[in-house]
Design an enzyme around this catalytic site. Sequence first.
Site, PDB file in Angstrom:
ATOM      1  N   LYS A  71       2.056  -5.369   4.621  1.00  0.00           N
ATOM      2  CA  LYS A  71       2.265  -4.973   3.221  1.00  0.00           C
ATOM      3  C   LYS A  71       2.976  -3.618   3.058  1.00  0.00           C
ATOM      4  O   LYS A  71       3.717  -3.424   2.099  1.00  0.00           O
ATOM      5  CB  LYS A  71       0.924  -4.939   2.486  1.00  0.00           C
ATOM      6  N   ASP A 108      -0.596  -6.965  -7.152  1.00  0.00           N
ATOM      7  CA  ASP A 108      -2.059  -6.833  -7.062  1.00  0.00           C
ATOM      8  C   ASP A 108      -2.652  -6.164  -8.306  1.00  0.00           C
ATOM      9  O   ASP A 108      -3.698  -6.588  -8.807  1.00  0.00           O
ATOM     10  CB  ASP A 108      -2.458  -6.012  -5.822  1.00  0.00           C
TER      11      ASP A 108
HETATM   12  P1  NAP Z   1      -8.068  -1.417   3.469  1.00  0.00           P
HETATM   13  O1  NAP Z   1      -6.793  -0.766   3.091  1.00  0.00           O
HETATM   14  O2  NAP Z   1      -8.356  -1.698   4.907  1.00  0.00           O
HETATM   15  O3  NAP Z   1      -9.279  -0.519   2.878  1.00  0.00           O
HETATM   16  C1  NAP Z   1     -10.621  -0.808   3.171  1.00  0.00           C
HETATM   17  C2  NAP Z   1     -11.529   0.075   2.322  1.00  0.00           C
HETATM   18  O4  NAP Z   1     -12.895  -0.264   2.595  1.00  0.00           O
HETATM   19  C3  NAP Z   1     -11.382   1.574   2.626  1.00  0.00           C
HETATM   20  O5  NAP Z   1     -11.641   2.306   1.463  1.00  0.00           O
HETATM   21  C4  NAP Z   1     -12.500   1.763   3.669  1.00  0.00           C
HETATM   22  O6  NAP Z   1     -12.940   3.083   3.792  1.00  0.00           O
HETATM   23  C5  NAP Z   1     -13.590   0.909   3.067  1.00  0.00           C
HETATM   24  N1  NAP Z   1     -14.625   0.546   4.041  1.00  0.00           N
HETATM   25  C6  NAP Z   1     -14.506  -0.347   5.052  1.00  0.00           C
HETATM   26  N2  NAP Z   1     -15.672  -0.389   5.741  1.00  0.00           N
HETATM   27  C7  NAP Z   1     -16.525   0.484   5.146  1.00  0.00           C
HETATM   28  C8  NAP Z   1     -17.863   0.899   5.391  1.00  0.00           C
HETATM   29  N3  NAP Z   1     -18.578   0.384   6.409  1.00  0.00           N
HETATM   30  N4  NAP Z   1     -18.417   1.821   4.579  1.00  0.00           N
HETATM   31  C9  NAP Z   1     -17.722   2.347   3.548  1.00  0.00           C
HETATM   32  N5  NAP Z   1     -16.433   2.008   3.266  1.00  0.00           N
HETATM   33  C10 NAP Z   1     -15.841   1.084   4.050  1.00  0.00           C
HETATM   34  O7  NAP Z   1      -8.244  -2.834   2.736  1.00  0.00           O
HETATM   35  P2  NAP Z   1      -7.715  -3.250   1.280  1.00  0.00           P
HETATM   36  O8  NAP Z   1      -6.442  -3.991   1.431  1.00  0.00           O
HETATM   37  O9  NAP Z   1      -7.762  -2.054   0.407  1.00  0.00           O
HETATM   38  O10 NAP Z   1      -8.826  -4.330   0.861  1.00  0.00           O
HETATM   39  C11 NAP Z   1     -10.129  -3.924   0.518  1.00  0.00           C
HETATM   40  C12 NAP Z   1     -10.961  -5.128   0.065  1.00  0.00           C
HETATM   41  O11 NAP Z   1     -10.396  -5.680  -1.114  1.00  0.00           O
HETATM   42  C13 NAP Z   1     -10.992  -6.279   1.082  1.00  0.00           C
HETATM   43  O12 NAP Z   1     -12.303  -6.824   1.071  1.00  0.00           O
HETATM   44  C14 NAP Z   1      -9.991  -7.264   0.558  1.00  0.00           C
HETATM   45  O13 NAP Z   1     -10.289  -8.611   0.929  1.00  0.00           O
HETATM   46  C15 NAP Z   1     -10.179  -7.077  -0.942  1.00  0.00           C
HETATM   47  N6  NAP Z   1      -8.981  -7.449  -1.714  1.00  0.00           N
HETATM   48  C16 NAP Z   1      -9.133  -8.417  -2.650  1.00  0.00           C
HETATM   49  C17 NAP Z   1      -8.041  -8.776  -3.432  1.00  0.00           C
HETATM   50  C18 NAP Z   1      -8.224  -9.852  -4.462  1.00  0.00           C
HETATM   51  O14 NAP Z   1      -7.218 -10.438  -4.891  1.00  0.00           O
HETATM   52  N7  NAP Z   1      -9.431 -10.107  -4.923  1.00  0.00           N
HETATM   53  C19 NAP Z   1      -6.789  -8.154  -3.256  1.00  0.00           C
HETATM   54  C20 NAP Z   1      -6.678  -7.153  -2.292  1.00  0.00           C
HETATM   55  C21 NAP Z   1      -7.795  -6.814  -1.527  1.00  0.00           C
HETATM   56  P3  NAP Z   1     -12.283   4.052   4.927  1.00  0.00           P
HETATM   57  O15 NAP Z   1     -11.009   4.574   4.337  1.00  0.00           O
HETATM   58  O16 NAP Z   1     -13.317   5.102   5.134  1.00  0.00           O
HETATM   59  O17 NAP Z   1     -12.054   3.193   6.143  1.00  0.00           O
END
Ligand code: NAP
Length: 279
Positions: A71, A108
């Site tokens: 992305k 998004d």
């Molecule tokens: P990303 O860039 O990898 O970010 C992950 C986020 O989760 C970061 O803020 C990370 O914190 C946090 N995190 C992960 N493990 C954690 C833990 N054990 N404790 C506290 N914080 C934690 O991923 P993303 O693309 O932003 O996606 C995030 C979520 O949104 C995913 O579950 C994804 O499936 C979902 N999503 C859904 C849609 C939809 O259409 N519904 C669209 C996009 C994403 P750190 O920075 O500290 O690692």
Amino acid sequence: MTDLPRIPLAGVIGHPIAHSRSPALHGFWLKRYGIKGHYIPMDVAPQDLKQALEMLPKLGFVGVNVTIPHKEAILEIADVITDRAALIGAANTLIFRKDGRLHADNTDGAGFMANLRQNAPLWSPAVGPAAVFGAGGAARAVIAALIEVGVPEIRIANRTRPRAEALRADFGAKLTVFDWVQAPNMLEGAATVINTTSLGMAGKSDFRVPLDALESSALVTDLVYNPLKTHLLLEAEAKGCTVVDGLGMLLHQAAPGFERWFGTRPEVDEATRNAVLTA
Ligand code: NAP
């Protein structure tokens, strides 16, 4: 021999890609609208991304979605980048233009907002502060969308604080950064509460931030959609809050791409949800 029109192809590029629900979603819409086209999942490793994108238009592809881990990298390759994709620093929807140029957009944030508008029509973003948990790629899209619709204040906490600080630097003074351990304090007086972390997702730890300060007038939404009703949403619902699950965001973010590639604006409704849930 007569020249038959080419059947339009689209798809999703990721690495891995087997888990993606996008083929089921686009496949459902193609069938529903009787469109002769195909949507194909493609596992492309990062080192092959550029070459794959050069080849696809020659094979009849009109565009693709890109997902993890491409992305952000896609912005280095695209010829035309929409303002919102540039602001977010990532793209999820590509169009192979007739002039040969690669157009990159990020839907998004629009998907996030359309989901709330559809499932919580009485919610107004302007009534109070938003509390955002997480500062990853999805949080960037959510924050850009919230600012665009006039949220007065955004409070943000992330386990890794510098990532939240980086968002404040990019998006400006509407953002206030809270320490992760202080995150429960963000809920006081918050009108909109959003989990953008992967906490709560099947196979990951639960989202366990104490919700004592959460007010029943708040709208609570979770980007995680597997499970549909996360621990956060169940707890918020028990407090009387309006809750919206994350599946609608996934469906709505896909609609603009489908329209550009196949020429029909698809409807996001119960049948669409079921098609994806049962796939
Ligand atoms: P990303 O860039 O990898 O970010 C992950 C986020 O989760 C970061 O803020 C990370 O914190 C946090 N995190 C992960 N493990 C954690 C833990 N054990 N404790 C506290 N914080 C934690 O991923 P993303 O693309 O932003 O996606 C995030 C979520 O949104 C995913 O579950 C994804 O499936 C979902 N999503 C859904 C849609 C939809 O259409 N519904 C669209 C996009 C994403 P750190 O920075 O500290 O690692």
